[in-house]
Design an enzyme around this catalytic site. Sequence first.
Site, PDB file in Angstrom:
ATOM      1  N   GLU A 216     -43.131  18.325  53.977  1.00 29.20           N
ATOM      2  CA  GLU A 216     -44.010  18.484  55.134  1.00 29.20           C
ATOM      3  C   GLU A 216     -44.590  17.107  55.437  1.00 29.20           C
ATOM      4  O   GLU A 216     -45.441  16.617  54.695  1.00 29.20           O
ATOM      5  CB  GLU A 216     -45.126  19.492  54.831  1.00 29.20           C
ATOM      6  CG  GLU A 216     -44.641  20.894  54.520  1.00 29.20           C
ATOM      7  CD  GLU A 216     -43.986  21.573  55.707  1.00 29.20           C
ATOM      8  OE1 GLU A 216     -44.139  21.080  56.845  1.00 29.20           O
ATOM      9  OE2 GLU A 216     -43.322  22.596  55.498  1.00 29.20           O
TER      10      GLU A 216
ATOM     11  N   CYS B 205     -52.615  17.134  60.140  1.00 35.13           N
ATOM     12  CA  CYS B 205     -51.210  16.827  60.433  1.00 35.13           C
ATOM     13  C   CYS B 205     -50.723  17.484  61.722  1.00 35.13           C
ATOM     14  O   CYS B 205     -49.755  17.012  62.331  1.00 35.13           O
ATOM     15  CB  CYS B 205     -50.321  17.233  59.269  1.00 35.13           C
ATOM     16  SG  CYS B 205     -50.320  18.999  58.897  1.00 35.13           S
TER      17      CYS B 205
END
Length: 465
Positions: free
Chosen positions: A215, A249
């Site tokens: 990720e 993010c």
Amino acid sequence: MDDREFSELRELLEKQQTYRLRRSVPSVKERKQTLLQLKRMLVDHEKAWVEAIVSDMRRPTFEAFSFEVALLLNEIEYVCKSLASWTKPERSRQFKFGYIEMIRTKRSPYGTVLIISPWNYPLQLALMPAISAIAAGNRCVIKPSEYAPATSKLLRELVSLTFPPEILTVVTGDRDTAKQLTALPFDMIFFTGSQETGKAVSQQAAKQLTPVLLELGGKNPCIMDETGFSPEAVREIVWGKFLNAGQTCIAPDTLFVHESVYESTLSEISAALSEFYGEMPKESKDYARICHAGHFQKLLRLLAQGKARIGGAYDADDLYIAPTVLTDIQSGSPLLEEEIFGPVLPVIAYRDLESLLDQGTIQRDALVAYLFSKNKQHIRLVGSYMRSTTLSVNQVIHHGANPRVAFGGVGRSGHGAYHGKAGFLAFGYEKTDYRAYRFLHVSDKYSPYTDQDMRIVRRFRKWLL
């Protein structure tokens, strides 16, 4: 990590793997019990968790609870509710020429999973993948970020008090510790962090052919066309961008606004920032700080790449950067290439959506793409252009909190997905039990082959193979 600690960790990994080999895969009941223990650990020590997160990130208590503890509790409850149906084997039966074919498939855990988590959401991003891994039947070793020392210390202490090390353990340390960990023969590695470090983790894992889920974030574009503008839409974008001082993010990275609503949008951004944080954001109890000095210096470099239409102030001693809106971005600027990951919002006007997409300025494989629009054609256009796993229309951030939505990247934003069922699937593999019950001997499949055999295969291929 010294040689003694490394040796102890290797022994722990061997103990976890041996523990699994000597026991059957944990039942649904056992997995739920483990997850409920995790839930109890969060609930019983809620105040300590929030205080640790606030200490590390200087975030408001509301954000520390809502986007860390509450998200994890919701995930655990959803997974426990759904786990029985997810683990149910799939069965099929086929009649073949001379035998009956029985197929039973189910998910099997990889074994022992290493989870390397980042600093921006130090509790959530350490335990969210662990929830998925446990649901799939794995054991876990978590390496939290050294840039969130209070949360990491508390995580290690409470996990050691709650779980036997054969089930779940936490190892603290710096980058060298992470490198040593990735050299060990884990059955799977889950990494959340930068693209650069993600590449290094993948290269290390490849030496042992260890599967990796990455990720990595990315430059999430946010587009507002002429139909998508409203004060409420702008407030939504401002909230999502400056949440946790932009260190999220899936925060909108850069805002692209149709020229017809460009000035109105800038005006509404200014109004929203004043409403959220007051005229002096530095004094607001609801505005976070940059996590560490290294990241602060990177953001200062990006601040110089445009004109500060709003904000622009900073204080190195306090790791404070004001909510900032930059305009007049030059072509080729690092602002258009690098993930910002901070409270700096470039706002760029565009004339035509198709031309904007054709320019290649927007990173197609971002973690998420945001679009504010009522135009169905524009929604289809952006959806077909982006390679990101999620297109969020008229909303930011919320999809990442929904356990029904797979959370993951593609290309430069990573690969693989988790949360909810996606996480259950990601931390295991499909295992097949194949059985044949023969009632008629068929010799035509054996050599030497004849023309007659070929004619039979052509005619009855569906029943023979």
